[in-house]
Design a protein around this motif. Structure first.
Motif, PDB file in Angstrom:
ATOM      1  N   ILE A 144       0.836  -1.207   0.000  1.00 18.92           N
ATOM      2  CA  ILE A 144       0.000   0.000   0.000  1.00 18.92           C
ATOM      3  C   ILE A 144       0.873   1.260   0.000  1.00 18.92           C
ATOM      4  CG2 ILE A 144      -1.644   1.379   1.367  1.00 18.92           C
ATOM      5  CD1 ILE A 144      -2.704  -1.346   2.487  1.00 18.92           C
ATOM      6  N   VAL A 145       1.867   1.299   0.902  1.00 19.85           N
ATOM      7  CA  VAL A 145       2.594   2.561   1.098  1.00 19.85           C
ATOM      8  C   VAL A 145       3.719   2.813   0.100  1.00 19.85           C
ATOM      9  CG1 VAL A 145       2.045   2.638   3.550  1.00 19.85           C
ATOM     10  CG2 VAL A 145       4.214   1.641   2.837  1.00 19.85           C
ATOM     11  N   THR A 153       3.857   2.439  -3.021  1.00 18.74           N
ATOM     12  CA  THR A 153       3.449   2.975  -4.327  1.00 18.74           C
ATOM     13  C   THR A 153       2.702   4.296  -4.166  1.00 18.74           C
ATOM     14  OG1 THR A 153       1.430   1.657  -4.177  1.00 18.74           O
ATOM     15  CG2 THR A 153       3.271   0.688  -5.395  1.00 18.74           C
ATOM     16  N   ASP A 154       2.609   4.786  -2.926  1.00 16.88           N
ATOM     17  CA  ASP A 154       1.826   5.997  -2.663  1.00 16.88           C
ATOM     18  C   ASP A 154       2.548   6.831  -1.606  1.00 16.88           C
ATOM     19  OD1 ASP A 154      -0.038   7.865  -1.683  1.00 16.88           O
ATOM     20  OD2 ASP A 154      -1.737   6.530  -2.032  1.00 16.88           O
ATOM     21  N   SER A 155       3.192   7.912  -2.050  1.00 18.84           N
ATOM     22  CA  SER A 155       4.031   8.699  -1.129  1.00 18.84           C
ATOM     23  C   SER A 155       3.221   9.323   0.013  1.00 18.84           C
ATOM     24  CB  SER A 155       4.792   9.775  -1.894  1.00 18.84           C
ATOM     25  OG  SER A 155       3.901  10.609  -2.589  1.00 18.84           O
ATOM     26  N   GLU A 156       1.954   9.652  -0.237  1.00 16.58           N
ATOM     27  CA  GLU A 156       1.135  10.236   0.847  1.00 16.58           C
ATOM     28  C   GLU A 156       0.838   9.197   1.922  1.00 16.58           C
ATOM     29  OE1 GLU A 156      -2.349  12.399  -0.391  1.00 16.58           O
ATOM     30  OE2 GLU A 156      -1.190  13.528  -1.874  1.00 16.58           O
ATOM     31  N   ARG A 157       0.549   7.981   1.492  1.00 16.63           N
ATOM     32  CA  ARG A 157       0.272   6.905   2.456  1.00 16.63           C
ATOM     33  C   ARG A 157       1.548   6.561   3.236  1.00 16.63           C
ATOM     34  NH1 ARG A 157      -4.668   5.880   3.658  1.00 16.63           N
ATOM     35  NH2 ARG A 157      -4.849   3.662   3.313  1.00 16.63           N
TER      36      ARG A 157
END
Length: 200
Positions: free
Chosen positions: A72-73, A75-79
């Motif tokens: 999850i995290v 691939t997603d810098s905000e997460r």
């Protein structure tokens, strides 16, 4: 208290050096290990992670499914930033707690994989770099972790280069020979650290 930053690229053998320094009396603080501790079942850290990411990141036994959370995290810098905002302060608190419990003559070794990448060298009295040639590191990752050569090369390429790491070092521990050679070098380094601690 002498603060040592211990680093080395993936497959360099940093954990072997860390073990040997610990056996000689250093207090080793492994941020990765503490990051796991602060999200164990029953901790406020894990409660905050599930609050933020949902129960889908838990295994059936209630422990954190690191692979699931990672998918999850990463691939997603905000997460990823949201996860770091939970975990990093908890790790910081735990490290501070360990420091408070240490005596003035303690040699504190901080095991910091990304010390060079995050420009953390100024935080330590001495930076030790465990060094091995890239080809040897790739071979070790294949033999000891079952990592495909392409994956090992990608992991190495994502970290600081060997030259960048060596440029940040106060002390270099070469780890491209036998374990006996490594033991001998760690023994020399430990004597050096004891001298520095006595002067400090």
């Amino acid at each position: 208290m002498l603060k040592i930053g211990l680093t080395g690229g993936i497959g360099s053998g940093k954990s072997e050096v860390s073990k040997r320094l610990s056996a000689r009396g250093a207090m080793v603080i492994d941020a990765d290990l503490i990051a796991r501790e602060v999200v164990e079942p029953g901790t406020p850290g894990l409660a905050r992670v599930t609050e933020t990411f949902g129960d889908g990141v838990l295994r059936p036994d209630g422990s954190l499914d690191r692979e699931k959370l990672g998918s999850i995290v990463f691939t997603d810098s905000e997460r990823l930033a949201a996860l770091n905002a939970i975990v990093h302060p908890l790790v910081g608190e735990r490290v501070a707690e360990l420091q408070r419990g240490a005596g003035d003559d303690t040699i504190m070794v901080y095991d910091v994989p990304l010390l060079v990448e995050n420009n953390l060298a100024p935080m330590y009295d001495v930076v030790i770099v465990v060094d091995a040639p890239d080809e040897l590191r790739i071979r070790r990752l294949a033999e000891h972790r079952g990592m495909a050569e392409a994956d090992a090369q990608a992991r190495i390429a994502a970290q600081a280069s060997r030259d960048e790491r060596l440029a940040a070092a106060d002390i270099v521990i070469p780890n491209d020979g036998s374990l006996e050679e490594l033991d001998a070098r760690v023994a020399e380094v430990w004597d050096d650290l004891l001298r520095r601690a006595a002067v400090g």
